[in-house]
Scaffold this motif. Structure first.
Motif, PDB file in Angstrom:
ATOM      1  N   LEU A 152       0.754  -1.395   0.006  1.00 31.48           N
ATOM      2  CA  LEU A 152       0.019  -0.005   0.194  1.00 31.48           C
ATOM      3  C   LEU A 152       0.845   1.309  -0.101  1.00 31.48           C
ATOM      4  CD1 LEU A 152      -2.730  -0.843   2.775  1.00 31.48           C
ATOM      5  CD2 LEU A 152      -3.118  -1.029   0.129  1.00 31.48           C
ATOM      6  N   ARG A 153       1.992   0.970  -0.092  1.00 31.60           N
ATOM      7  CA  ARG A 153       3.221   2.252  -0.205  1.00 31.60           C
ATOM      8  C   ARG A 153       3.480   2.629  -1.489  1.00 31.60           C
ATOM      9  NH1 ARG A 153       6.219  -1.247   4.032  1.00 31.60           N
ATOM     10  NH2 ARG A 153       4.822  -0.761   5.826  1.00 31.60           N
ATOM     11  N   GLY A 154       4.205   3.686  -1.395  1.00 28.64           N
ATOM     12  CA  GLY A 154       4.403   4.181  -2.957  1.00 28.64           C
ATOM     13  C   GLY A 154       3.425   5.312  -3.853  1.00 28.64           C
ATOM     14  N   PHE A 155       2.254   5.332  -3.278  1.00 34.53           N
ATOM     15  CA  PHE A 155       1.252   5.926  -4.210  1.00 34.53           C
ATOM     16  C   PHE A 155       1.240   7.656  -4.017  1.00 34.53           C
ATOM     17  CE2 PHE A 155       0.457   1.596  -5.009  1.00 34.53           C
ATOM     18  CZ  PHE A 155      -0.179   1.408  -6.118  1.00 34.53           C
ATOM     19  N   GLU A 156       2.235   7.937  -3.156  1.00 39.22           N
ATOM     20  CA  GLU A 156       2.248   9.429  -2.641  1.00 39.22           C
ATOM     21  C   GLU A 156       2.980  10.119  -3.952  1.00 39.22           C
ATOM     22  OE1 GLU A 156       3.510   7.103  -0.818  1.00 39.22           O
ATOM     23  OE2 GLU A 156       1.887   6.583   0.572  1.00 39.22           O
ATOM     24  N   LEU A 157       2.250  11.104  -4.341  1.00 40.09           N
ATOM     25  CA  LEU A 157       3.140  11.923  -5.252  1.00 40.09           C
ATOM     26  C   LEU A 157       3.427  13.460  -4.346  1.00 40.09           C
ATOM     27  CD1 LEU A 157       1.005  11.085  -8.602  1.00 40.09           C
ATOM     28  CD2 LEU A 157       3.302  10.414  -7.865  1.00 40.09           C
ATOM     29  N   SER A 158       4.609  14.036  -5.101  1.00 38.68           N
ATOM     30  CA  SER A 158       4.993  15.288  -4.210  1.00 38.68           C
ATOM     31  C   SER A 158       4.361  16.240  -4.999  1.00 38.68           C
ATOM     32  CB  SER A 158       6.388  15.516  -4.489  1.00 38.68           C
ATOM     33  OG  SER A 158       6.916  15.534  -5.917  1.00 38.68           O
ATOM     34  N   ASN A 159       3.991  17.389  -4.424  1.00 37.19           N
ATOM     35  CA  ASN A 159       3.228  18.593  -4.981  1.00 37.19           C
ATOM     36  C   ASN A 159       1.904  18.113  -5.751  1.00 37.19           C
ATOM     37  OD1 ASN A 159       5.523  20.694  -4.194  1.00 37.19           O
ATOM     38  ND2 ASN A 159       6.600  19.569  -6.187  1.00 37.19           N
ATOM     39  N   CYS A 160       1.354  17.394  -5.052  1.00 39.75           N
ATOM     40  CA  CYS A 160       0.054  16.782  -5.583  1.00 39.75           C
ATOM     41  C   CYS A 160      -1.046  16.644  -4.527  1.00 39.75           C
ATOM     42  CB  CYS A 160       0.046  15.433  -6.065  1.00 39.75           C
ATOM     43  SG  CYS A 160      -1.583  14.685  -6.891  1.00 39.75           S
ATOM     44  N   ASP A 161      -2.202  17.386  -4.740  1.00 42.25           N
ATOM     45  CA  ASP A 161      -3.317  17.350  -3.919  1.00 42.25           C
ATOM     46  C   ASP A 161      -4.519  16.387  -4.174  1.00 42.25           C
ATOM     47  OD1 ASP A 161      -2.165  19.743  -2.506  1.00 42.25           O
ATOM     48  OD2 ASP A 161      -2.768  21.022  -4.205  1.00 42.25           O
ATOM     49  N   LEU A 162      -4.194  15.676  -5.072  1.00 39.40           N
ATOM     50  CA  LEU A 162      -5.194  14.781  -5.508  1.00 39.40           C
ATOM     51  C   LEU A 162      -5.040  13.565  -4.572  1.00 39.40           C
ATOM     52  CD1 LEU A 162      -6.972  13.797  -8.667  1.00 39.40           C
ATOM     53  CD2 LEU A 162      -6.048  11.861  -7.250  1.00 39.40           C
ATOM     54  N   ALA A 163      -6.278  13.158  -3.790  1.00 37.38           N
ATOM     55  CA  ALA A 163      -5.778  11.895  -2.852  1.00 37.38           C
ATOM     56  C   ALA A 163      -6.120  10.809  -3.524  1.00 37.38           C
ATOM     57  CB  ALA A 163      -6.674  12.000  -1.827  1.00 37.38           C
ATOM     58  N   VAL A 164      -5.178   9.788  -3.474  1.00 41.12           N
ATOM     59  CA  VAL A 164      -5.047   8.381  -4.174  1.00 41.12           C
ATOM     60  C   VAL A 164      -5.271   7.292  -3.016  1.00 41.12           C
ATOM     61  CG1 VAL A 164      -4.094   6.603  -5.422  1.00 41.12           C
ATOM     62  CG2 VAL A 164      -3.745   9.159  -5.947  1.00 41.12           C
ATOM     63  N   HIS A 165      -6.656   6.497  -2.983  1.00 32.81           N
ATOM     64  CA  HIS A 165      -7.109   5.713  -1.982  1.00 32.81           C
ATOM     65  C   HIS A 165      -6.827   4.325  -2.720  1.00 32.81           C
ATOM     66  CE1 HIS A 165      -8.758   8.820   0.330  1.00 32.81           C
ATOM     67  NE2 HIS A 165      -9.664   9.062  -0.648  1.00 32.81           N
ATOM     68  N   LEU A 166      -6.313   3.381  -1.828  1.00 34.75           N
ATOM     69  CA  LEU A 166      -6.316   1.754  -2.420  1.00 34.75           C
ATOM     70  C   LEU A 166      -7.095   1.030  -1.734  1.00 34.75           C
ATOM     71  CD1 LEU A 166      -2.191   2.126  -2.242  1.00 34.75           C
ATOM     72  CD2 LEU A 166      -3.584   2.581  -4.277  1.00 34.75           C
ATOM     73  N   TRP A 167      -7.686   0.090  -2.409  1.00 29.94           N
ATOM     74  CA  TRP A 167      -8.499  -1.038  -2.211  1.00 29.94           C
ATOM     75  C   TRP A 167      -7.412  -2.121  -2.060  1.00 29.94           C
ATOM     76  CZ3 TRP A 167     -13.516  -0.901  -1.208  1.00 29.94           C
ATOM     77  CH2 TRP A 167     -14.428   0.220  -1.790  1.00 29.94           C
ATOM     78  N   GLY A 168      -7.616  -2.742  -0.775  1.00 25.47           N
ATOM     79  CA  GLY A 168      -6.976  -3.917  -0.533  1.00 25.47           C
ATOM     80  C   GLY A 168      -7.357  -5.237  -0.975  1.00 25.47           C
ATOM     81  N   GLY A 169      -6.433  -5.975  -1.441  1.00 26.39           N
ATOM     82  CA  GLY A 169      -7.039  -7.420  -2.088  1.00 26.39           C
ATOM     83  C   GLY A 169      -7.779  -8.144  -0.838  1.00 26.39           C
ATOM     84  N   PHE A 170      -8.990  -8.917  -1.403  1.00 24.77           N
ATOM     85  CA  PHE A 170      -9.942  -9.543  -0.639  1.00 24.77           C
ATOM     86  C   PHE A 170      -9.270 -10.763  -0.206  1.00 24.77           C
ATOM     87  CE2 PHE A 170     -13.206 -12.453   0.165  1.00 24.77           C
ATOM     88  CZ  PHE A 170     -14.078 -11.969   0.991  1.00 24.77           C
ATOM     89  N   SER A 171      -9.071 -11.290  -1.392  1.00 25.35           N
ATOM     90  CA  SER A 171      -8.462 -12.981  -1.216  1.00 25.35           C
ATOM     91  C   SER A 171      -6.954 -12.940  -1.781  1.00 25.35           C
ATOM     92  CB  SER A 171      -9.392 -13.742  -2.098  1.00 25.35           C
ATOM     93  OG  SER A 171      -9.326 -13.696  -3.405  1.00 25.35           O
ATOM     94  N   GLN A 172      -6.313 -13.896  -1.534  1.00 24.71           N
ATOM     95  CA  GLN A 172      -4.909 -14.278  -1.770  1.00 24.71           C
ATOM     96  C   GLN A 172      -4.676 -14.425  -3.364  1.00 24.71           C
ATOM     97  OE1 GLN A 172      -2.931 -17.018   0.593  1.00 24.71           O
ATOM     98  NE2 GLN A 172      -3.761 -16.197   2.649  1.00 24.71           N
TER      99      GLN A 172
END
Length: 426
Positions: free
Chosen positions: A113-133
């Motif tokens: 769930l890491r690594g999706f942050e962008l510098s100088n960016c105000d748009l929020a990126v949410h992540l859905w986690g995987g339900f099953s393996q």
């Protein structure tokens, strides 16, 4: 935007449960909303700023996309996280939630769930986690750990896990109050179907998708919601009139979304060009589209999602039955739906924003977007501007499968206060 601008008059929508102000005023400075109404007018007079007539334009909160795909977020010739965020912000979107992919980017562990942050960016990126393996629907991921690490909810993307596994997960309740997003889709029943079963689809000669591929799993999901009322089960991308009817007759209906393309069109109007725009779930007929719009009008369906699935040029050269289904184009959603719902169906701006911004926020469990003084979370929309989207626009999406490209659109987001990654051409 570095100068101070007074929009007066301008239509203003401050937030949810607030009426649209038809003769409002707004003072903007360097991307921030400085003042509204009489305070804006007084501040502009003191600074010697002339007003700009924007009486037909709309100043409103940013939009929210409750689910979309992004197969290659950090590399590749097609859509990347930077290009998606840039084009989404240009379309007025302030938040997007990305689904796990069938392969790669599964986000089954907290470290994914890491690594999706962008510098100088105000748009929020949410992540859905995987339900099953591995998305196989056999073993659950560590739901509690994913939610604690920041996942907005749980999903297997376009796959529906087996009902026993869903029942087990809802009984364990490790998702807490976070949503579990499931498509009411039986892939076996759909088979190779590309358009929803109808006379129009049969005449077009494409393999058809039976209604039962949606209604059977939807009945099961509605029953699960009734058995687990404390859980937040969410139906992803409802697509048929029969599905809307089933949901309406449910004792405790789950929350539901619909993709913008299903609200905008049907296989009646797209059968001739459907080879380019096959989507999941399959497009239905006009009756399906009308039922979906009615479901949105009554609140039975709470949100319109972009449900983008961007493809690159090479992927789009494959035959329809050999490539991933889906379309893209965040910048085209608001103009298209304004024409379809406000102009053609008599919707109010407040109702449209409820399904494009406020409703999606509530489904994701995040704070609703609103206009706040000192904030840059706003968009300015002109419903009368005519423009032709092209991929050469520096703010355009890189996706090759955008159905509105190279044809005139009425309505455009003129400005958005959000900072987003600069285009390589800038």
């Amino acid at each position: 935007m570095n100068e101070m601008i007074l929009l007066d008059p301008v239509r203003v929508l401050v937030g949810p449960d607030q009426p649209l102000q038809e003769q409002g005023a707004a003072l903007l400075c360097e991307g921030r909303l400085e003042a509204l109404g009489e305070m804006a007018r007084e501040a502009a007079r003191s600074a010697g700023i002339a007003s700009r007539d924007a009486g037909h334009q709309l100043l409103a909160p940013c939009l929210v996309d409750v689910h979309s795909f992004l197969p290659e977020p950090f590399q590749g010739q097609g859509e990347t996280l930077e290009s998606l965020v840039r084009s989404a912000a240009a379309g007025g979107y302030g938040q997007i939630a990305l689904l796990p992919e069938a392969s790669g980017n599964r986000r089954e562990r907290p470290d994914r769930l890491r690594g999706f942050e962008l510098s100088n960016c105000d748009l929020a990126v949410h992540l859905w986690g995987g339900f099953s393996q591995e998305g196989k629907g056999e073993h659950l991921t560590a739901h509690a750990d994913l939610i604690e690490a920041g996942a907005v909810g749980l999903s297997d993307g376009d796959s529906m896990p087996p009902v026993p596994l869903l029942d087990r997960a809802l009984t364990l309740g490790e998702s807490g109050s976070s949503p579990v997003l499931i498509p009411p889709l039986n892939a076996v029943l759909r088979g190779e179907g590309l358009l929803r079963e109808s006379p129009e689809a049969l005449r077009a000669g494409w393999p058809t998708d039976p209604l039962s591929s949606e209604t059977l799993p939807l009945s099961q999901l509605a029953q699960l919601q009734q058995e687990h009322p404390q859980r937040k089960l969410m139906l992803m991308s409802l697509s048929t009139a029969a599905g809307v009817d089933l949901l309406q007759r449910s004792t405790l209906p789950p929350a539901a979304t619909v993709s913008w393309w299903h609200v905008l069109t049907s296989n009646c109007s797209s059968a001739a060009t459907a080879a380019s725009w096959f989507v999941s779930p399959s497009l239905g007929n006009r009756r399906d589209r009308d039922a979906l719009i009615e479901g949105l009008s009554t609140g039975l369906i709470q949100a319109i999602a972009v449900h983008a699935s961007p493809l690159d040029d090479e992927e789009c050269l494959l035959p329809p039955d050999q490539r991933q289904r889906g379309i893209a184009g965040h910048q085209h959603v608001l103009p298209s739906l304004w024409q379809a719902l406000v102009v053609s169906n008599g919707w109010t701006a407040e109702r449209l924003w409820d399904v494009l911004s406020f409703g999606p926020s509530r489904l994701l469990g995040v704070e609703e977007e609103r206009l706040i003084l000192g904030s840059n979370r706003w968009l300015l929309f002109d419903p009368k501007v005519t423009w032709t989207p092209t991929r050469s626009d520096p703010w355009a999406s890189r996706a090759a499968n955008q159905p509105c490209l190279d044809r005139p659109l009425s309505g455009r987001v003129l400005q958005c206060g959000l900072r987003s990654p600069a285009s390589p051409a800038d």
